[in-house]
Design a protein around this motif. Structure first.
Motif, mmCIF file in Angstrom:
data_model
loop_
_atom_site.group_PDB
_atom_site.id
_atom_site.type_symbol
_atom_site.label_atom_id
_atom_site.label_comp_id
_atom_site.label_asym_id
_atom_site.label_seq_id
_atom_site.Cartn_x
_atom_site.Cartn_y
_atom_site.Cartn_z
ATOM 1 N N TRP A 363 32.925 38.509 -1.776
ATOM 2 C CA TRP A 363 33.137 37.264 -1.021
ATOM 3 C C TRP A 363 32.194 37.243 0.180
ATOM 4 N N VAL A 364 31.898 36.042 0.617
ATOM 5 C CA VAL A 364 31.084 35.906 1.825
ATOM 6 C C VAL A 364 31.722 34.838 2.716
ATOM 7 N N ARG A 365 31.703 35.086 4.007
ATOM 8 C CA ARG A 365 32.263 34.121 4.971
ATOM 9 C C ARG A 365 31.434 32.855 4.981
ATOM 10 N N THR A 366 32.121 31.718 4.924
ATOM 11 C CA THR A 366 31.378 30.451 4.905
ATOM 12 C C THR A 366 30.809 30.137 6.282
ATOM 13 N N ASP A 367 31.524 30.544 7.351
ATOM 14 C CA ASP A 367 31.009 30.253 8.691
ATOM 15 C C ASP A 367 30.048 31.350 9.176
ATOM 16 N N GLY A 368 30.070 32.466 8.468
ATOM 17 C CA GLY A 368 28.986 33.429 8.654
ATOM 18 C C GLY A 368 29.098 34.414 9.783
ATOM 19 N N ARG A 369 29.735 34.096 10.903
ATOM 20 C CA ARG A 369 29.692 35.061 11.995
ATOM 21 C C ARG A 369 30.937 34.976 12.869
ATOM 22 N N GLY A 370 31.218 36.079 13.557
ATOM 23 C CA GLY A 370 32.342 36.106 14.482
ATOM 24 C C GLY A 370 33.684 36.264 13.792
ATOM 25 N N GLU A 371 34.730 36.490 14.610
ATOM 26 C CA GLU A 371 36.086 36.626 14.070
ATOM 27 C C GLU A 371 36.756 35.259 14.078
ATOM 28 N N LEU A 403 34.727 42.357 6.408
ATOM 29 C CA LEU A 403 33.803 42.900 5.395
ATOM 30 C C LEU A 403 33.333 41.849 4.388
ATOM 31 N N ALA A 404 33.840 40.624 4.500
ATOM 32 C CA ALA A 404 33.402 39.568 3.562
ATOM 33 C C ALA A 404 32.039 39.049 4.022
ATOM 34 N N ASP A 405 31.056 39.908 3.841
ATOM 35 C CA ASP A 405 29.708 39.587 4.316
ATOM 36 C C ASP A 405 28.721 39.459 3.159
ATOM 37 N N ALA A 433 42.002 30.020 0.645
ATOM 38 C CA ALA A 433 42.812 28.816 0.835
ATOM 39 C C ALA A 433 42.539 28.186 2.196
ATOM 40 N N ALA A 434 42.166 29.018 3.179
ATOM 41 C CA ALA A 434 41.866 28.501 4.528
ATOM 42 C C ALA A 434 40.417 28.048 4.654
ATOM 43 N N GLY A 435 39.682 28.144 3.556
ATOM 44 C CA GLY A 435 38.293 27.665 3.563
ATOM 45 C C GLY A 435 37.326 28.581 4.291
ATOM 46 N N LEU A 436 37.727 29.845 4.459
ATOM 47 C CA LEU A 436 36.901 30.758 5.261
ATOM 48 C C LEU A 436 35.855 31.510 4.442
ATOM 49 N N VAL A 437 36.056 31.606 3.121
ATOM 50 C CA VAL A 437 35.157 32.443 2.302
ATOM 51 C C VAL A 437 34.810 31.733 0.997
#
Ligand code: ZN
Length: 460
Positions: A363-371, A403-405, A433-437
């Motif tokens: 998986w990869v974060r859609t927003d890409g950076r930060g917590e 780690l979803a990088d 489900a939260a659209g984060l990844v």
């Protein structure tokens, strides 16, 4: 790390009218060998539960450095006294005749017969298992105490067998997945009345097939089940499938899974392949007594799958290790030696390993950076609202989001965080489900340093 969810999924496989120990009992009396009617009858039993394609490879067919041998059929074999009393009878135990015995009929002196009698003098009550596939010989296996009681000068010996051109039989079932790539599960089907070393693997592989059938299309990777005569059957399968072996992402040889001892997992020749890490993860966590063994070029069919030029990522899952338990290759390896509970636990471990392999996506974060701010996205509420036993904790979700990088698969994360795989899967579901990844697509994924689907087979 085997959580309760995984145990339940394995139990479900056993619930559809399939009982592991009962299946072993039904196969136990069949006189199997590397070819012949015993293998076909065994595969017919498996085919009642799993859609099995039966393959026949003609005797004499060259396969890698080998040739498919002549087919062996055994109908009857006895040693009688000259007065007609039956002293040793193949009908009473399939181990009594050495596998691939040529036909014999005649009267032999005790001395001449002795050259063809196999016993275990140090364990006089049990029958050994012997084969002579390429020996063109004949033999009887019996309890030493039986042989000791046979003191006549001569005996009448009959072996009603056929060794003639025919074929080698194996069975194969394939359950497609949503993506390219497949997982191989292999069990040998060539041992006669031996329960742990043979039937336990067949039973667990069959149950995995039942579970795959019931799971329908929910699998990411294809699952291929192979029921093959050891060594020559596997060599024949490799020779006939060379061009498409690049699809195999992981594989497990299943054997000796019915005894109550600790698990043993023999790593693939690669040593750190996905299957090696998946099984180590499932067995880890401290609740399952087990040992991880390095690859060695002996044992079961993993040595064929891991032979040079193939080097497939295939390990071997066992409880007892071949040659290291006293019942091994004797009449003591019978259905009393294996238990339903041990078989069920083995099925759960194998299923959990397959689930990890199948679920190991990136998986990869859609927003890409930060917590990300969990509260604003309703994730604290989502964490407390989970109902499965493999629920993600807040910490699991934080590990996942960290780690979803795009460079860490779920198994990478589970190993690094030290939590069961299924909990990171749950975290992934919440984050998605939260659209984060977003899932990293197959063409972007890497296993180790080998791009998927690009594995090169120079001989193919
Ligand atoms: Zn064996």
């Amino acid at each position: 790390m085997l959580d309760r969810d995984e145990t339940r999924s394995a139990t479900r496989a056993g619930a559809g009218g399939f009982e592991l120990h009962g299946f072993c009992r039904s196969l136990y009396p069949i006189a199997r060998s590397i070819t012949g009617p015993g293998v076909r009858e065994t595969l017919a039993h498996v085919a009642r539960h799993v859609p099995l394609e039966i393959h026949e490879v003609a005797s004499g067919t060259p396969v890698l450095d080998w040739h498919v041998p002549e087919e062996w059929s055994i109908r009857a074999a006895t040693i009688r006294s000259l007065s007609g009393e039956v002293l040793v009878d193949f009908a009473a135990h399939s181990l009594h005749v050495m596998g691939y015995s040529v036909p014999v009929s005649g009267v032999f002196s005790r001395e001449a017969l002795a050259a063809h009698v196999h016993t275990l003098p140090e364990r006089p009550g049990i029958i050994p298992y012997r084969t002579g596939y390429y020996a063109r010989d004949w033999g009887f296996c019996m309890a030493h105490e039986t042989w000791e009681r046979m003191r006549d000068a001569e005996y009448r010996v009959e072996i009603d067998s056929t060794l003639a051109p025919g074929s080698l039989t194996y069975g194969e079932a394939f359950f497609p997945g949503e993506e390219e790539g497949e997982v191989l599960v292999s069990a040998h089907v060539c041992h006669p009345s031996l329960a742990n070393d043979n039937l336990s693997g067949i039973a667990v592989a069959t149950a995995l097939g039942i579970a795959a059938r019931e799971a329908g299309a929910r699998r990411r990777l294809g699952l291929r089940l192979l029921f093959v005569p050891a060594t020559i059957g596997t060599i024949a399968w490799l020779a006939r499938n060379e061009a498409r072996l690049g699809a195999i992402r992981a594989g497990l040889v299943l054997t000796c899974l019915g005894d109550t001892g600790p698990f043993h997992y023999k790593r693939s020749r690669q040593g750190t392949a996905l299957v090696d890490r998946a099984v180590a993860h499932v067995l880890g966590g401290g609740e399952t007594p087990h040992a991880l063994l390095p690859f060695t070029p002996d044992g079961y069919d993993e040595r064929q799958y891991c032979s040079p030029g193939f080097d497939l990522p295939v390990g071997c899952l066992m409880r007892g290790v071949h040659g290291r338990f006293p019942e091994y290759h004797t009449s003591e390896d019978n259905c009393d030696f294996i238990t339903q509970a041990a078989l069920e636990r083995s099925l759960a471990v194998a299923q959990a390993a397959l689930d990890v392999i199948d679920g190991d996506v990136t998986w990869v974060r859609t927003d890409g950076r930060g917590e990300p701010q969990l509260g604003r996205r309703g994730l604290y509420r989502a964490i407390s609202g989970q109902t499965t036993s493999a629920a993600a904790s807040q910490m699991d979700l934080m590990w996942f989001l960290n780690l979803a990088d795009g460079a860490h698969s779920l198994l990478d994360m589970a190993e690094r965080a030290g939590v069961p795989f299924a909990r990171l899967q749950a975290a992934a579901r919440l984050a998605e489900a939260a659209g984060l990844v977003a899932r990293v697509t197959v063409s972007d994924e890497f296993i180790g340093d080998t791009p998927l689907g690009a594995k090169d087979f120079p001989h193919a």
